[in-house]
Design an enzyme around this catalytic site. Structure first.
Site, mmCIF file in Angstrom:
data_model
loop_
_atom_site.group_PDB
_atom_site.id
_atom_site.type_symbol
_atom_site.label_atom_id
_atom_site.label_comp_id
_atom_site.label_asym_id
_atom_site.label_seq_id
_atom_site.Cartn_x
_atom_site.Cartn_y
_atom_site.Cartn_z
ATOM 1 N N TRP A 202 45.643 39.621 58.690
ATOM 2 C CA TRP A 202 45.382 38.551 59.593
ATOM 3 C C TRP A 202 44.925 37.837 61.110
ATOM 4 O O TRP A 202 44.156 39.458 61.419
ATOM 5 C CB TRP A 202 46.464 39.399 60.141
ATOM 6 C CG TRP A 202 47.780 38.338 61.367
ATOM 7 C CD1 TRP A 202 47.888 37.032 61.423
ATOM 8 C CD2 TRP A 202 48.423 39.397 62.076
ATOM 9 N NE1 TRP A 202 48.671 36.653 62.109
ATOM 10 C CE2 TRP A 202 48.709 37.885 63.089
ATOM 11 C CE3 TRP A 202 47.923 40.279 63.192
ATOM 12 C CZ2 TRP A 202 49.839 38.525 64.655
ATOM 13 C CZ3 TRP A 202 49.214 40.941 64.115
ATOM 14 C CH2 TRP A 202 49.322 39.118 64.779
ATOM 15 N N ASP B 215 50.545 48.586 58.133
ATOM 16 C CA ASP B 215 50.955 46.790 58.641
ATOM 17 C C ASP B 215 52.500 45.763 57.882
ATOM 18 O O ASP B 215 52.611 45.821 56.811
ATOM 19 C CB ASP B 215 50.755 45.551 58.961
ATOM 20 C CG ASP B 215 50.620 44.582 59.653
ATOM 21 O OD1 ASP B 215 52.215 44.673 60.376
ATOM 22 O OD2 ASP B 215 50.059 43.896 59.751
ATOM 23 N N LYS C 144 60.493 38.726 61.582
ATOM 24 C CA LYS C 144 60.711 37.950 61.065
ATOM 25 C C LYS C 144 62.087 38.043 59.637
ATOM 26 O O LYS C 144 63.106 36.963 59.574
ATOM 27 C CB LYS C 144 59.641 37.790 59.727
ATOM 28 C CG LYS C 144 58.121 37.841 59.782
ATOM 29 C CD LYS C 144 57.919 36.563 61.032
ATOM 30 C CE LYS C 144 56.399 37.170 61.704
ATOM 31 N NZ LYS C 144 55.586 37.013 62.324
HETATM 32 C C1 LMR Z 1 51.637 34.588 61.189
HETATM 33 O O1 LMR Z 1 50.431 35.365 61.000
HETATM 34 O O2 LMR Z 1 51.833 33.627 61.521
HETATM 35 C C2 LMR Z 1 52.645 35.896 62.593
HETATM 36 O O3 LMR Z 1 52.404 37.041 62.065
HETATM 37 C C3 LMR Z 1 52.556 35.239 63.733
HETATM 38 C C4 LMR Z 1 51.664 35.597 64.472
HETATM 39 O O4 LMR Z 1 51.420 36.305 65.591
HETATM 40 O O5 LMR Z 1 50.800 34.689 64.386
#
Ligand code: LMR
Length: 396
Positions: free
Chosen positions: A130, A211, A246
């Site tokens: 992420w 996570d 989510k």
């Molecule tokens: C995402 O990866 O799109 C979500 O987890 C929202 C975010 O805050 O980035």
């Protein structure tokens, strides 16, 4: 003070939402941020949440502060959801939970705790991960490194490379894993692979930080925790970051949790005392509305049943969109094989679209995708599928 400042770059995910809002094309499609859309393209408030909020409005008697780690009642509903009510981690008191502002708050609290109490630790992240993970831990002052995870040529997990990398991580370091629905690739280890990862981490005294932001949106609530539970069989110490953004649709209520599992209940209590200190010097104490809603739902067997039903609808819709996307692209005679999408889980997949193609989709078709090619499958609908796949066929 401010004269020489330059603009900060837009966030690679949230910046897209801002650009999308400013786009006047009525056919625009946002596959950027990980937010669930229903078949009509809306992000609804779940019915179970509405009902819990009604009850809360009628029964709430105070807006007094929560403790820095939140309410004990909240911890008591988070832990069974993550591990199962009868798991020895829960019944043996080896877990402590701090209520945090969202899953990101949980990650940051883990980072602050590591920096303060274990400053020698390096945190290892999957490559890719992420895009906010590196920033969260850098802001906390925790050094990070990466381990290889995904093969973009074959759209598969590089499992042997993961194991080889973990075998070189120094003892005492922390490895960040995605409990399910890997963000951004959608590619998770199998339960057997999780077992193997657990064995390697335990043998090397490496602590997993999981996570777990998408529980229930991969295959189902219990299936999605199978990997984490396999990890728990091997590792006596670990931490889990929960998000209810989510799976409860509580995005803007910022409700999450950091659960730390220690090898004894006494050690767990000591960890909690430090988590409280870290929370106190960051946001003091967490916001209460979202957690009260989650407690209201999971504290009622009727609302829990309704939530599970609503969650299953979201999960099934995402998986049916995966299939429809693959079929529609094939019908448009796109020759590249996209069938890997149906083997991936959760909101996201790496589409394999390159940066030029992503830019063209945005400039020429008002379709918003993260620059890495990550697509939010939960943003697809039967209505926007044809427009989306025609545009992808054109840019390819
Ligand atoms: C995402 O990866 O799109 C979500 O987890 C929202 C975010 O805050 O980035």
């Amino acid at each position: 003070m401010f004269e020489k400042l330059e603009m900060a770059p837009p966030d690679p995910i949230l910046g897209l939402t801002e650009a999308f809002r400013g786009d006047s094309n009525p056919k625009k499609i946002n596959l950027g941020v990980g937010v669930y859309k229903d078949a009509a393209g809306n992000t609804p408030v779940l019915e179970c949440v509405k009902q819990a909020e009604k009850a809360l409005l009628a029964s709430e008697t105070t807006k007094n502060y929560l403790a820095p780690s939140g309410a004990a009642e909240y911890a008591a509903i988070v832990q069974p959801l993550v591990f199962g009510a009868s798991h020895e981690i829960v019944t043996g008191g080896r877990a402590v939970t701090a209520h945090t502002p969202g899953g990101t708050g949980a990650l940051r609290l883990a980072g602050d705790y590591l920096k303060k109490m274990h400053p020698e630790v390096t945190l290892w992240m999957s490559d890719p991960t992420w895009p906010n993970h590196p920033g969260v831990f850098a802001s906390a002052g925790v050094p990070t490194k990466t381990y290889s995870y995904f093969d973009a040529d074959t759209n598969a997990l590089r499992f042997d490379d993961v194991i080889a990398a973990l075998e070189k991580v120094p003892a005492g370091d922390v490895v960040l894993l995605h409990g399910c629905c890997h963000n951004p690739t959608g590619m998770d280890p199998t339960v057997e692979q999780w077992r193997r990862i657990g064995e390697v981490l335990a043998a090397r005294h490496i602590v997993p930080l999981v996570d777990f932001a998408y529980q229930g949106l991969g295959t189902g609530l219990e299936d999605d925790s199978a990997g984490l539970l396999a990890l728990c069989d091997a590792c006596r110490e670990l931490a889990v970051c929960t998000s209810f953004s989510k799976n409860f649709g509580l995005y803007n209520e910022r409700v999450g949790a950091l659960t730390v599992v220690a090898d004894s209940a006494d050690h767990a209590k000591v960890v909690l005392s430090h988590l409280k200190t870290c929370a106190r010097t960051n946001y003091s104490n967490p916001p209460s509305h979202g957690s009260s809603v989650v407690q209201g739902v999971l504290g009622s067997s009727e609302l829990t049943a309704l939530w599970k039903k609503e969650l299953a609808v979201m999960c099934d819709r995402i998986n049916s969109m995966r299939k429809l996307f693959v079929d529609t692209l094939a019908a448009k005679r796109v020759t590249r094989d996209f069938s890997f999408l149906t083997r991936q889980r959760g909101m996201f997949s790496f589409s394999g679209l390159n940066r030029d193609q992503v830019q063209k989709l945005r400039d020429d078709h008002s379709i918003y995708i993260v620059g890495s090619g990550r697509i939010n499958v939960a943003g697809m609908t039967e209505d926007n599928m044809d427009t989306l796949c025609s545009a992808i066929a054109t840019v390819m």
